[in-house]
Scaffold this motif. Sequence first.
Motif, PDB file in Angstrom:
ATOM      1  N   VAL A 150      18.695   4.966  18.209  1.00 41.44           N
ATOM      2  CA  VAL A 150      18.822   6.418  18.381  1.00 41.44           C
ATOM      3  C   VAL A 150      19.838   6.979  17.394  1.00 41.44           C
ATOM      4  O   VAL A 150      19.618   8.043  16.791  1.00 41.44           O
ATOM      5  N   PHE A 163      10.608   8.785  21.406  1.00 41.28           N
ATOM      6  CA  PHE A 163      11.484   7.621  21.523  1.00 41.28           C
ATOM      7  C   PHE A 163      10.892   6.584  22.476  1.00 41.28           C
ATOM      8  O   PHE A 163      10.963   5.371  22.223  1.00 41.28           O
ATOM      9  N   VAL A 164      10.303   7.054  23.579  1.00 45.02           N
ATOM     10  CA  VAL A 164       9.689   6.128  24.537  1.00 45.02           C
ATOM     11  C   VAL A 164       8.516   5.398  23.888  1.00 45.02           C
ATOM     12  O   VAL A 164       8.379   4.162  24.003  1.00 45.02           O
ATOM     13  N   PHE A 184      13.743   0.324  19.370  1.00 49.46           N
ATOM     14  CA  PHE A 184      13.712   1.630  18.706  1.00 49.46           C
ATOM     15  C   PHE A 184      14.555   2.650  19.463  1.00 49.46           C
ATOM     16  O   PHE A 184      15.224   3.486  18.865  1.00 49.46           O
ATOM     17  N   ALA A 185      14.519   2.610  20.796  1.00 51.68           N
ATOM     18  CA  ALA A 185      15.260   3.574  21.618  1.00 51.68           C
ATOM     19  C   ALA A 185      16.610   3.033  22.071  1.00 51.68           C
ATOM     20  O   ALA A 185      17.234   3.596  22.967  1.00 51.68           O
ATOM     21  N   SER A 186      17.065   1.946  21.449  1.00 53.93           N
ATOM     22  CA  SER A 186      18.397   1.430  21.755  1.00 53.93           C
ATOM     23  C   SER A 186      19.447   2.387  21.214  1.00 53.93           C
ATOM     24  O   SER A 186      19.141   3.304  20.434  1.00 53.93           O
ATOM     25  N   ILE A 245      12.035  12.954  23.323  1.00 51.69           N
ATOM     26  CA  ILE A 245      12.197  11.870  24.299  1.00 51.69           C
ATOM     27  C   ILE A 245      10.912  11.046  24.398  1.00 51.69           C
ATOM     28  O   ILE A 245      10.944   9.808  24.434  1.00 51.69           O
ATOM     29  N   GLU A 298       9.742   2.862  21.444  1.00 51.86           N
ATOM     30  CA  GLU A 298      10.262   1.667  22.102  1.00 51.86           C
ATOM     31  C   GLU A 298       9.120   0.732  22.499  1.00 51.86           C
ATOM     32  O   GLU A 298       9.247  -0.501  22.413  1.00 51.86           O
ATOM     33  N   ALA A 338      12.175  11.308  14.463  1.00 53.45           N
ATOM     34  CA  ALA A 338      11.765  10.184  15.320  1.00 53.45           C
ATOM     35  C   ALA A 338      10.294   9.850  15.103  1.00 53.45           C
ATOM     36  O   ALA A 338       9.914   8.668  15.051  1.00 53.45           O
ATOM     37  N   THR A 354      12.850  15.467  16.771  1.00 51.35           N
ATOM     38  CA  THR A 354      11.475  15.075  17.088  1.00 51.35           C
ATOM     39  C   THR A 354      10.742  14.629  15.838  1.00 51.35           C
ATOM     40  O   THR A 354      10.084  13.579  15.814  1.00 51.35           O
TER      41      THR A 354
END
Length: 332
Positions: free
Chosen positions: A52, A36-37, A46-48, A33, A40, A294, A291
Amino acid sequence: MTGGVTGAERRPAWLPRIRPDRQLGWYALAAAIVVFVVGELIQPGFASAAGVKTVLVVASFVGLVAAGQTLVVLIGGIDLSVPWMMNSMAVLLATASIGSNARAAWVVPLVLITGALLGAVNGLGVAVLSVPAVVMTLGMNGVLQGLTLGLTGGFTCATCGSAAPPALDAAVNGSVFGLPGQLIILFLVAVLLTVLLSWTSFGRRIYATGTNPRASVLAGVNVTRLTIGLYSLSGLFAALAGILLTAYGGKATLGMGDPYLFQSIAAVVIGGVSILGGRGHYLGALAGSITLTALVSVLLAKDMPDYGRDVVYGVVVLVIALLYGRGEREAA
């Protein structure tokens, strides 16, 4: 008289509700998570939902290989034959099916069975002949590489460049309710292994063997048969990943399995599965796969060269391993 503060006393109140060997799996999910943050912030979108989904699709291949890797690591083993198990099975799929749906109906089961049998050979070497897992599986990797290159004339045979059968392509690259085919397969594998490891006697035998093989034998566990079976499953999952990767990319290519050795081991370690065996869960390895993928995607967005990504891989694995070792000492 004041005694020392133990690791359990320093742990936040909510942590005891989670088994200590599963905590790193949750940490891996939290890390995903965070990645992803950060992604973004670096690259908007990126975290759309689409971003994802793309990461999860790529992570699915690592997750499938990590499924087999998790099973053998849980008993204190390792499978270094993953790269050419994937590659050779992908080549077998391409050269035997030659892009035909009719042939794919029997070639796909053939590839899966062959992968399982080759994995069983690894298990026989480890469990029956007492060959160290590193040596046995590394040797198998070399044998498969040599056979693949030799039988295909260095990948120059007429059928080596055959496309994946259209039906397989549609199954993998198509979607059901908006979910790509490989994610559905990964979900089914995750459910299967969760049930297997969490609620069956087979799962309990796996953990018991990884914790203390000798005591497991005395308790009536057939460690030899269990070891062969788990290495067979590792070969099966590697073959499945090879099939899906071939369909995803359109055809088999040499070296397509090479990145998945380190990534599968890294995903297992990041997910909190003890490399010594007996601790961890596949869900943690799956979170580690997400992880890691990403993180790679973020590094690619920053145009980091290959050597830089390799350094980051190594640092992440070492840091997680150190944290795991510290957690083990505190729990003791």
